[in-house]
Scaffold this active site. Structure first.
Site, PDB file in Angstrom:
ATOM      1  N   VAL A 286       0.714  -1.156   0.002  1.00 20.34           N
ATOM      2  CA  VAL A 286      -0.158   0.174   0.044  1.00 20.34           C
ATOM      3  C   VAL A 286       0.843   1.302  -0.013  1.00 20.34           C
ATOM      4  O   VAL A 286       1.930   1.438   0.623  1.00 20.34           O
ATOM      5  CB  VAL A 286      -0.960  -0.082   1.056  1.00 20.34           C
ATOM      6  CG1 VAL A 286      -1.857  -0.904   1.225  1.00 20.34           C
ATOM      7  CG2 VAL A 286      -0.137  -0.073   2.523  1.00 20.34           C
ATOM      8  N   ASP A 287       0.429   2.259  -0.803  1.00 16.41           N
ATOM      9  CA  ASP A 287       0.908   3.632  -0.559  1.00 16.41           C
ATOM     10  C   ASP A 287       0.759   4.191   0.650  1.00 16.41           C
ATOM     11  O   ASP A 287      -0.176   3.931   1.414  1.00 16.41           O
ATOM     12  CB  ASP A 287       0.428   4.624  -1.714  1.00 16.41           C
ATOM     13  CG  ASP A 287       0.874   4.203  -3.130  1.00 16.41           C
ATOM     14  OD1 ASP A 287       1.873   3.813  -3.196  1.00 16.41           O
ATOM     15  OD2 ASP A 287       0.147   4.350  -4.097  1.00 16.41           O
ATOM     16  N   LYS A 288       1.664   5.132   1.430  1.00 18.60           N
ATOM     17  CA  LYS A 288       1.393   5.749   2.568  1.00 18.60           C
ATOM     18  C   LYS A 288       0.188   6.962   2.176  1.00 18.60           C
ATOM     19  O   LYS A 288      -0.627   7.174   2.888  1.00 18.60           O
ATOM     20  CB  LYS A 288       2.583   6.376   2.867  1.00 18.60           C
ATOM     21  CG  LYS A 288       2.536   7.191   4.407  1.00 18.60           C
ATOM     22  CD  LYS A 288       3.686   7.724   4.685  1.00 18.60           C
ATOM     23  CE  LYS A 288       4.337   8.873   3.787  1.00 18.60           C
ATOM     24  NZ  LYS A 288       3.448  10.287   3.826  1.00 18.60           N
TER      25      LYS A 288
END
Length: 785
Positions: A286-288
């Site tokens: 996942v992206d932050k």
């Protein structure tokens, strides 16, 4: 103006290339071609040759019925996907009536003024009037290299903006564009689903079992001098029973229902098999920013350099930003500058170069009265190099950046230059993007579902550690640079051991997905930018977040329509529920095929005659196989671990239950021959055996649909009603002697129902619990489908 638009619309139509739809007559005709259809057609031919015309008409009716069912389900599934994809229409920034608005790309008309930026599909043929961009025209020319475009050049519809932003005028739309004359708009590679492998594995198991038994029966028949042609129709029907005729339809119906259910949860599925892939996913990258965090940056502490003040940092940082691009960092600087009234109309942005992952900064040429100067905003390391800071100064400023990072702040540097002089550092501004309130709970729930969460971010490692720890991902963060230095064979192990990767460029995500897949993981990947598209395509579950570009949405199999990532829980749960339903179908099919084949072949070896006709067996196959499609609506609980197809394990359980039903069926056959005085070759015996096989098959569905004892959960209303309808139909056929059956007394039918019910709900249910894997811990009640 409206009349002008109407006139142009009448002349040019909508900006779309209509998809050529396949001929439905040809699609329906294809249903009469394939293994299942061939077997039915051979049976029809043999029955005609043997003058068994009742069998001919019965089998012909079933062949047509099968074709209609398959065609209808595929047609409905195609309509469902088309409806979902309409929600993913490409939007464009459009200037009309002096106002910039966002409209669907299909509404474009020649003469419209549009703006494109990095990550956008070019929606029509557009002549540039301002700015410069680089394009990926691979979909048009096959060349992978980026192409530079400047004012006066034409951007062709279907190409992708990979760098820069520009304004232009639409010249051609729809089928008149260069793109419309060559290829369809969407040309996205899709990963192969597991469905074909599952169907193939089930078919091989069934054919191996049935083929062996039929070879024995055929050998005995030949040794007794029976005519082979007279045996072939029934032998072919038994072989047909080994082919999972309705499994493909069950997959299609299950996935279509799952996709429609997910729409209500804020999830658009662009590929029907996506829930199946989500059920097996065990790693989610996942992206932050914007996924685990709010993506709402605010400027906190400002640290000016000598000769500058805090207001200078905010003003120049805002001038190196572009509000139209809706970039979170740009908006934070602009909001902070406006709050202090630091901007006015005397500052004119002449040119703007948006953020580039390679340079890690933005640049703008500003005119203020007669003076013109350059402003830069970006990562400190990038601007330190541009400003030519010495080692001591760089170390001092870097210490401030590191201190802010340990507190969870992202630090941006601002610089300015006049004329040919090198840029001067103006100062630093600390920005903070707080975690989403639901992120920690989301991460915990994903972990409880057996999905490991790996956070990927372009930020520095200290910031990554602070955010990852705050949301519960974990504080073990590795640098992307360290991954690149590692032995390729060890990269998967490093990723498994760590909770995330810092310093990630968008192109690194593809390599991370490949490395995890090499470690036998089923990978999910979130993304939003054009550079994320390769990773989204490569991942089994590519997830485009709400703010994703058109390119990312086109490459993904799942598109979220709500902020954050909480909606991704639904495809996992719904996919695992679908997996359990299909597992039930396969287990019942295996057990029932063992019963039918062993019983018919065994009775033939004992009595010297086939106790059921080919037409009756075909009717039995279709009555039981297709009613089980309603399993797609059944109430099930999702498993706490990623789904894994275990056909061998299902085969073991199915064989045990099937052999038990076979022994029980022979017990009932003995009672029929002894107490109901059914003759070995009588038509009544055929009806009796038809009922015997039918009720064993239907009651077994109630047994195998639940891993624990059958009473632990209730079937769905649809499944229950269809099973009851099938039972009533079978009872009516036997009692009234319909469709060529010899009528038998109702008391015999009641005896069959009672005997098969007791054996199924007592003996076979206990046996199933003993041989199947332990039931998973119960989850929350599943949502209704």
């Amino acid at each position: 103006m409206q009349s002008d638009l109407a006139s142009l619309r009448a002349q040019f139509g909508y900006n779309e290339v209509l998809e050529k739809k396949p001929n439905p007559v040809l699609l329906f005709a294809k249903k009469f071609w394939g293994l299942t259809a061939w077997l039915l057609e051979i049976i029809i031919g043999l029955s005609w040759f043997l003058h068994k015309f009742a069998d001919v008409y019965t089998v012909l009716g079933l062949l047509i019925f099968n074709a209609v069912i398959g065609f209808t389900q595929e047609h409905n599934a195609a309509k469902a996907v088309a409806a979902l994809k309409k929600k993913l229409q490409i939007n464009v920034k459009l200037l009309r009536d002096g106002q910039w608005t966002t409209r669907a790309a299909r509404e474009l008309l020649p003469g419209d003024v549009v703006r494109v930026r990095s990550g956008d599909f070019v929606p029509a043929d557009v002549q540039l009037t301002q700015g410069a961009v680089r394009l990926d025209q691979a979909a048009l020319t096959g060349e992978s290299g980026a192409v530079a475009k400047k004012v006066g050049d034409t951007l062709y519809s279907g190409s992708i903006v990979t760098k820069g932003e520009a304004t232009g005028t639409v010249t051609l739309t729809g089928p008149r564009t260069y793109y419309g004359k060559t290829i369809a708009l969407v040309n996205t590679a899709q990963p192969q689903s597991h469905i074909e492998a599952v169907v193939g594995s089930v078919t091989r198991w069934l054919l191996a079992i049935v083929g062996t038994l039929l070879a024995v029966a055929l050998g005995v028949a030949v040794s007794k001098g029976l005519h082979v042609l007279q045996l072939m129709p029934l032998l072919l029907v038994l072989l047909l029973g080994a082919v999972p005729v309705a499994l493909g339809a069950l997959f299609t119906v299950s996935m279509a229902l799952a996709s429609r259910q997910l729409v209500a949860q804020g999830v658009l599925v662009t590929r029907l098999s996506a829930p199946d892939d989500a059920a097996s996913m065990d790693v989610l990258c996942v992206d932050k920013t914007g996924t685990l965090t709010l993506n709402q940056l605010t400027v906190g502490t400002v640290q000016p350099a000598d000769g500058f003040g805090a207001d200078d940092v905010l003003r120049l940082g805002a001038l190196a930003s572009q509000e139209a691009d809706h970039d979170a960092i740009d908006l934070a600087f602009i909001a902070a500058a406006r709050q202090k009234s630091l901007l006015d109309s005397t500052f004119v942005q002449k040119t703007f170069v948006p953020f580039d992952p390679q340079t890690r900064r933005t640049e703008a040429q500003i005119q203020h009265g007669p003076a013109t100067f350059l402003v830069l905003k970006g990562a400190f390391a990038s601007l330190a190099a541009a400003c030519g800071l010495d080692a001591a100064a760089t170390a001092a400023w870097a210490a401030k950046v590191a201190a802010a990072a340990r507190q969870g702040y992202r630090t941006l540097a601002v610089a300015t230059a006049t004329g040919a002089a090198p840029p001067r550092l103006v100062g630093l501004a600390d920005l903070h993007d707080a975690p989403r309130p639901d992120s920690r709970q989301l991460v915990q729930e994903l972990k409880s579902l057996g999905v490991a969460v790996k956070m990927l971010t372009g930020d520095a490692r200290p910031i990554a550690i602070q955010i990852a720890t705050a949301v519960g991902v974990g504080g073990a963060i590795i640098q992307a640079a360290d991954l690149k230095k590692a032995d390729p064979a060890q990269v998967a192990a490093l990723l498994e051991k760590n909770d995330g990767v810092a310093g990630v460029y968008p192109e690194d995500k593809y390599d991370i997905v490949k490395a995890l897949q090499a470690g036998s993981h089923i990978v999910g990947m979130t993304g939003d930018g054009v550079n994320d598209a390769p990773a989204l395509k490569q991942a089994e579950v590519g997830i485009a977040v709400r703010s994703a570009t058109d390119v990312a949405k086109g490459a993904a199999s799942v598109v979220l329509t709500q902020d954050g990532l909480v909606s991704i829980l639904e495809p996992i749960k719904v996919g695992r529920m679908m997996f359990e339903r299909i597992n039930t179908w396969i287990l019942n099919k295996l057990a029932r095929t063992i019963l039918k084949t062993c019983f018919v072949v065994g009775a033939f070896l004992v009595l010297g005659k086939f106790v059921i006709s080919a037409a009756a067996m075909l009717l039995l196959i279709f009555m039981t196989d297709f009613v089980k499609i309603s399993l797609a609506t059944d109430h099930v609980q999702w498993a706490p671990q990623p789904a894994r197809w275990n056909i061998r394990g299902l085969a073991k359980t199915g064989i045990v239950i099937g052999l038990a039903m076979t022994l029980e069926a022979f017990g009932l056959l003995y009672l029929g021959l002894r107490y109901f005085r059914l003759g070995a070759g009588s038509a009544a015996l055929s009806t009796f055996c038809f009922e015997l096989l039918l009720f064993f098959a239907l009651f077994s569905i109630f047994v195998v649909r639940e891993k624990s004892h059958f009473w632990h959960s209730a079937p769905s209303r649809t499944l229950l009603l269809l099973l009851l309808a099938d039972m009533v139909l079978g009872l009516a056929l036997a009692t009234f002697g319909l469709l060529g059956f010899q009528a038998i007394p109702l008391t015999q039918s009641v005896a069959v129902i009672a005997y098969t019910a007791v054996c199924s709900f007592v003996i076979n249910d206990l046996l199933k619990v003993a041989v199947s894997r332990p039931a998973p811990a119960a989850g929350p009640p599943p949502p209704a489908v």
